[in-house]
Scaffold this motif. Structure first.
Motif, PDB file in Angstrom:
ATOM      1  N   GLY A   1       0.834  -1.203   0.000  1.00  0.00           N
ATOM      2  CA  GLY A   1       0.000   0.000   0.000  1.00  0.00           C
ATOM      3  C   GLY A   1       0.861   1.242   0.000  1.00  0.00           C
ATOM      4  N   LYS A   2       0.252   2.378   0.379  1.00  0.00           N
ATOM      5  CA  LYS A   2       0.979   3.648   0.363  1.00  0.00           C
ATOM      6  C   LYS A   2       1.902   3.795   1.559  1.00  0.00           C
ATOM      7  CE  LYS A   2      -2.313   6.230  -2.352  1.00  0.00           C
ATOM      8  NZ  LYS A   2      -3.104   7.443  -2.467  1.00  0.00           N
ATOM      9  N   GLU A   3       1.430   3.418   2.750  1.00  0.00           N
ATOM     10  CA  GLU A   3       2.247   3.557   3.957  1.00  0.00           C
ATOM     11  C   GLU A   3       2.003   2.379   4.892  1.00  0.00           C
ATOM     12  OE1 GLU A   3      -0.547   6.459   6.654  1.00  0.00           O
ATOM     13  OE2 GLU A   3       0.832   7.392   5.228  1.00  0.00           O
ATOM     14  N   TYR A   4       2.935   2.224   5.841  1.00  0.00           N
ATOM     15  CA  TYR A   4       2.851   1.101   6.775  1.00  0.00           C
ATOM     16  C   TYR A   4       1.651   1.282   7.695  1.00  0.00           C
ATOM     17  CZ  TYR A   4       4.028  -2.276  10.369  1.00  0.00           C
ATOM     18  OH  TYR A   4       3.986  -3.331  11.241  1.00  0.00           O
ATOM     19  N   SER A   5       0.895   0.202   7.898  1.00  0.00           N
ATOM     20  CA  SER A   5      -0.191   0.209   8.879  1.00  0.00           C
ATOM     21  C   SER A   5      -0.550  -1.228   9.225  1.00  0.00           C
ATOM     22  CB  SER A   5      -1.421   0.965   8.360  1.00  0.00           C
ATOM     23  OG  SER A   5      -2.037   0.246   7.320  1.00  0.00           O
TER      24      SER A   5
ATOM     25  N   PRO B   1       4.621  -0.394   2.768  1.00  0.00           N
ATOM     26  CA  PRO B   1       4.763   0.585   1.687  1.00  0.00           C
ATOM     27  C   PRO B   1       5.267  -0.072   0.399  1.00  0.00           C
ATOM     28  CG  PRO B   1       5.749   1.423   3.708  1.00  0.00           C
ATOM     29  CD  PRO B   1       5.389  -0.008   3.957  1.00  0.00           C
ATOM     30  N   GLU B   2       4.565   0.213  -0.685  1.00  0.00           N
ATOM     31  CA  GLU B   2       4.894  -0.423  -1.961  1.00  0.00           C
ATOM     32  C   GLU B   2       6.289  -0.026  -2.451  1.00  0.00           C
ATOM     33  OE1 GLU B   2       2.704  -1.340  -6.213  1.00  0.00           O
ATOM     34  OE2 GLU B   2       1.728  -0.073  -4.726  1.00  0.00           O
ATOM     35  N   ASP B   3       6.723   1.216  -2.168  1.00  0.00           N
ATOM     36  CA  ASP B   3       8.047   1.647  -2.625  1.00  0.00           C
ATOM     37  C   ASP B   3       9.166   0.902  -1.896  1.00  0.00           C
ATOM     38  OD1 ASP B   3       7.161   3.025  -0.371  1.00  0.00           O
ATOM     39  OD2 ASP B   3       8.482   4.739  -0.727  1.00  0.00           O
ATOM     40  N   GLU B   4       8.932   0.446  -0.639  1.00  0.00           N
ATOM     41  CA  GLU B   4       9.938  -0.379   0.066  1.00  0.00           C
ATOM     42  C   GLU B   4       9.904  -1.798  -0.472  1.00  0.00           C
ATOM     43  OE1 GLU B   4       9.644  -0.278   4.307  1.00  0.00           O
ATOM     44  OE2 GLU B   4       9.565   1.910   4.354  1.00  0.00           O
TER      45      GLU B   4
END
Length: 193
Positions: A92-96, A106-109
């Motif tokens: 997704g967009k950010e960790y949760s 996060p998808e970028d990681e």
């Protein structure tokens, strides 16, 4: 988290299907993780990851033993670990953390480190009360506990207890510590007339 790089799983690089990883949680791992509950142990972990189009299903199988302090005498106690746990990971967009079992990365990681999750799975498998079998506790500590425990006035021979019964049961503690004021309330009747 560089010291736990062994536990990084690159999600973006995984192909569709099932992938298996194996880990050995030993003394070095437990010392490095610096958790409060467990400092030593030997736990074998088999992790199966099933990748579908949008999720990663992690299935953990943990088997082994850890050493935890006995609640009564504080000496090390070997506790068996046998646990199966599941974790669903999505990008997704950010960790949760959506729930206990669903994590968004996060998808970028594009990777997850499972070192702390493994420690939590081990700790959650330890019973709340962990004590040695009767007679196995540290004799010196058991003697001190017996000397300082609260006893009722009716218990005359509590000081004459031998080392064999140093490991008293929880039930004995409850009956010895009843406040006499509560005893008097047992006779009250609350029936309405």
């Amino acid at each position: 988290m560089a010291k736990f790089s062994l536990y990084n799983i690159p999600l973006k690089n995984l192909s569709q299907g099932k992938h298996t990883y194996e880990y050995e949680l030993d003394r070095k791992y437990f010392e490095a993780i610096d958790g409060d509950e467990v400092k030593k142990g030997n736990v074998k972990v088999i992790l199966d990851i099933k990748k579908t189009s949008s999720t990663y299903e992690f299935n953990f199988d943990l088997k082994g033993t850890v050493q935890v302090p006995c609640n009564r005498c504080l000496d090390d106690l070997e506790q068996e670990i046998d646990s199966q746990n599941r974790l669903i990971v999505k990008l997704g967009k950010e960790y949760s953390e959506e729930s206990d079992e669903v994590i968004i990365i996060p998808e970028d990681e594009g990777e997850i480190n499972i070192a702390w999750f493994l420690y939590e799975f081990v700790v959650l498998n330890i019973p709340i009360k962990h004590v040695h079998e009767p007679g196995k506790c540290n004799k010196t500590m058991s003697t001190k506990l017996r000397k300082h425990r609260a006893v009722s006035k009716d218990d005359d021979d509590s000081n004459d207890a031998s080392d064999d019964d140093a490991d008293f049961t929880e039930e004995e503690d409850v009956t010895e510590n009843i406040d006499p004021r509560w005893e008097n309330l047992k006779g009250l009747s609350f029936d309405e007339n």
